[in-house]
Design an enzyme around this catalytic site. Structure first.
Site, PDB file in Angstrom:
ATOM      1  N   THR A 103       0.507  -1.380  -0.232  1.00  8.24           N
ATOM      2  CA  THR A 103      -0.135   0.137  -0.149  1.00  8.24           C
ATOM      3  C   THR A 103       0.666   1.010   0.193  1.00  8.24           C
ATOM      4  O   THR A 103       1.724   1.377   1.166  1.00  8.24           O
ATOM      5  CB  THR A 103      -0.651   0.266   1.204  1.00  8.24           C
ATOM      6  OG1 THR A 103      -1.645  -1.542   1.727  1.00  8.24           O
ATOM      7  CG2 THR A 103      -1.933   1.303   1.295  1.00  8.24           C
TER       8      THR A 103
ATOM      9  N   ARG B  56     -13.072  -8.681  -2.125  1.00  6.23           N
ATOM     10  CA  ARG B  56     -11.633  -8.728  -0.156  1.00  6.23           C
ATOM     11  C   ARG B  56     -11.548  -7.413  -0.630  1.00  6.23           C
ATOM     12  O   ARG B  56     -11.248  -6.733  -1.156  1.00  6.23           O
ATOM     13  CB  ARG B  56     -10.487  -9.687  -1.062  1.00  6.23           C
ATOM     14  CG  ARG B  56      -9.774  -9.697   0.461  1.00  6.23           C
ATOM     15  CD  ARG B  56      -8.535  -8.283  -0.177  1.00  6.23           C
ATOM     16  NE  ARG B  56      -6.717  -8.890   0.990  1.00  6.23           N
ATOM     17  CZ  ARG B  56      -6.534  -8.086   1.418  1.00  6.23           C
ATOM     18  NH1 ARG B  56      -6.560  -6.482   0.561  1.00  6.23           N
ATOM     19  NH2 ARG B  56      -5.434  -7.527   2.401  1.00  6.23           N
ATOM     20  N   VAL B  57     -11.803  -7.176   0.870  1.00  5.56           N
ATOM     21  CA  VAL B  57     -11.255  -5.933   1.209  1.00  5.56           C
ATOM     22  C   VAL B  57     -10.299  -5.737   2.676  1.00  5.56           C
ATOM     23  O   VAL B  57     -10.240  -6.325   3.466  1.00  5.56           O
ATOM     24  CB  VAL B  57     -12.073  -5.118   1.422  1.00  5.56           C
ATOM     25  CG1 VAL B  57     -11.712  -3.384   2.051  1.00  5.56           C
ATOM     26  CG2 VAL B  57     -13.104  -4.498   0.522  1.00  5.56           C
ATOM     27  N   GLY B  58      -8.617  -5.010   2.318  1.00  2.00           N
ATOM     28  CA  GLY B  58      -8.007  -5.976   3.309  1.00  2.00           C
ATOM     29  C   GLY B  58      -8.444  -3.972   4.245  1.00  2.00           C
ATOM     30  O   GLY B  58      -9.388  -3.167   4.561  1.00  2.00           O
ATOM     31  N   ASP B  59      -7.053  -3.371   5.008  1.00  5.81           N
ATOM     32  CA  ASP B  59      -7.199  -2.463   5.726  1.00  5.81           C
ATOM     33  C   ASP B  59      -6.791  -1.151   5.555  1.00  5.81           C
ATOM     34  O   ASP B  59      -7.651   0.017   5.706  1.00  5.81           O
ATOM     35  CB  ASP B  59      -5.903  -2.631   6.645  1.00  5.81           C
ATOM     36  CG  ASP B  59      -4.241  -2.499   6.387  1.00  5.81           C
ATOM     37  OD1 ASP B  59      -4.906  -3.160   4.834  1.00  5.81           O
ATOM     38  OD2 ASP B  59      -3.528  -2.100   6.809  1.00  5.81           O
TER      39      ASP B  59
ATOM     40  N   THR C  14       0.906  -0.797   6.289  1.00  5.61           N
ATOM     41  CA  THR C  14       1.006  -0.745   5.108  1.00  5.61           C
ATOM     42  C   THR C  14       0.903  -2.718   5.762  1.00  5.61           C
ATOM     43  O   THR C  14       1.648  -2.958   7.104  1.00  5.61           O
ATOM     44  CB  THR C  14       2.109  -0.289   4.735  1.00  5.61           C
ATOM     45  OG1 THR C  14       2.619  -1.384   3.070  1.00  5.61           O
ATOM     46  CG2 THR C  14       3.388  -0.322   5.100  1.00  5.61           C
ATOM     47  N   GLY C  15       1.295  -3.499   4.717  1.00  5.43           N
ATOM     48  CA  GLY C  15       1.634  -4.837   4.720  1.00  5.43           C
ATOM     49  C   GLY C  15       0.238  -5.775   4.844  1.00  5.43           C
ATOM     50  O   GLY C  15      -0.725  -5.235   4.379  1.00  5.43           O
TER      51      GLY C  15
ATOM     52  N   GLY D 136      -3.313  -6.335   5.136  1.00  6.96           N
ATOM     53  CA  GLY D 136      -4.744  -5.851   5.562  1.00  6.96           C
ATOM     54  C   GLY D 136      -5.054  -6.746   5.984  1.00  6.96           C
ATOM     55  O   GLY D 136      -5.646  -6.174   7.665  1.00  6.96           O
TER      56      GLY D 136
HETATM   57  N1  GLY Z   1      -2.743  -3.700   2.944  1.00  7.05           N
HETATM   58  C1  GLY Z   1      -3.140  -3.640   1.780  1.00  7.05           C
HETATM   59  C2  GLY Z   1      -4.296  -4.647   1.823  1.00  7.05           C
HETATM   60  O1  GLY Z   1      -4.291  -5.558   2.610  1.00  7.05           O
HETATM   61  O2  GLY Z   1      -4.707  -4.915   0.957  1.00  7.05           O
END
Ligand code: GLY
Length: 204
Positions: free
Chosen positions: A149, A177-180, A200-201, A203
């Site tokens: 990210t 799919r949705v991350g952080d 970042t990393g 999510g």
């Molecule tokens: N940090 C980005 C994601 O996992 O989508």
């Protein structure tokens, strides 16, 4: 006093552009948008915007967010396809009192109505990575290593702080799919009186 901080090497060109705006008294909302758009537009960054790596159906679904640290207003999009600059759509949504976090077709409908630039975000290079990964499917799926990210926190001369993120998320993720990154308090936060942060990393 002004400042801008960001994740990863991929942000250097963007924050260099934003620096010029901030030095001449520019707004932290506009400067952070300038910086993130630069990353979104660059085709060789594989985890953000154009050239971002696709989901398991070979579609580039993008997440992005924006927060204004003066008003604490936020805007975010998730799993949006075929728009060039998700961060600008998120920034526009931050002006809304309600309905300011939109996903998938809802986000695309809003962006279309507001006249944001449409673009097929899947590049030939990303297709090659996808096909190579399909061949390796016996291995465990990991986040794309070394790049992730883009997240930024920005402070302008008036003392306004903003935060913003943009990502194509996990390579070969499930559709939807949705991350952080588009989740306030998880992927980003900004309060002009306190400070800002971005994550970042992986999510999950
Ligand atoms: N940090 C980005 C994601 O996992 O989508």
């Amino acid at each position: 006093m002004w400042g801008i901080i960001a994740t990863w090497r991929m942000a250097v060109e963007g924050i260099t552009k934003a620096k010029e705006e901030l030095e001449s008294g520019g707004d932290a909302g506009n400067a952070i948008e300038t910086a993130i758009r630069e990353v979104e537009d660059f085709p060789y960054y594989k985890s953000v915007g154009y050239g971002g790596l696709p989901n398991e159906e070979m579609e580039v679904e993008l997440d992005a967010a924006f927060m204004d640290g003066n008003t604490l207003s936020i805007g975010a999009v998730a799993a949006i396809k075929d728009f060039a600059n998700p961060v600008s759509i998120a920034k526009r949504l931050a002006k809304e009192k309600v309905n300011n976090v939109l996903v998938a077709e809802g986000a695309e409908k809003f962006a279309h109505k507001e006249g944001f630039e449409r673009k097929n975000m899947l590049t030939d290079r990303a297709k090659i990575h996808y096909r190579k990964r399909v061949k390796e499917l016996s291995q465990e799926i990991k986040p794309y290593s070394g790049h992730d990210t883009v997240g930024m926190v920005c402070l302008d001369q008036s003392g306004k702080m903003t935060a913003a993120t943009s990502t194509s998320g996990l390579f070969m993720k499930k559709k939807g799919r949705v991350g952080d990154s588009p989740i306030v308090g998880s992927g980003f936060y900004a309060d002009s009186e306190v400070g800002g942060a971005s994550a970042t990393g992986l999510g999950e």
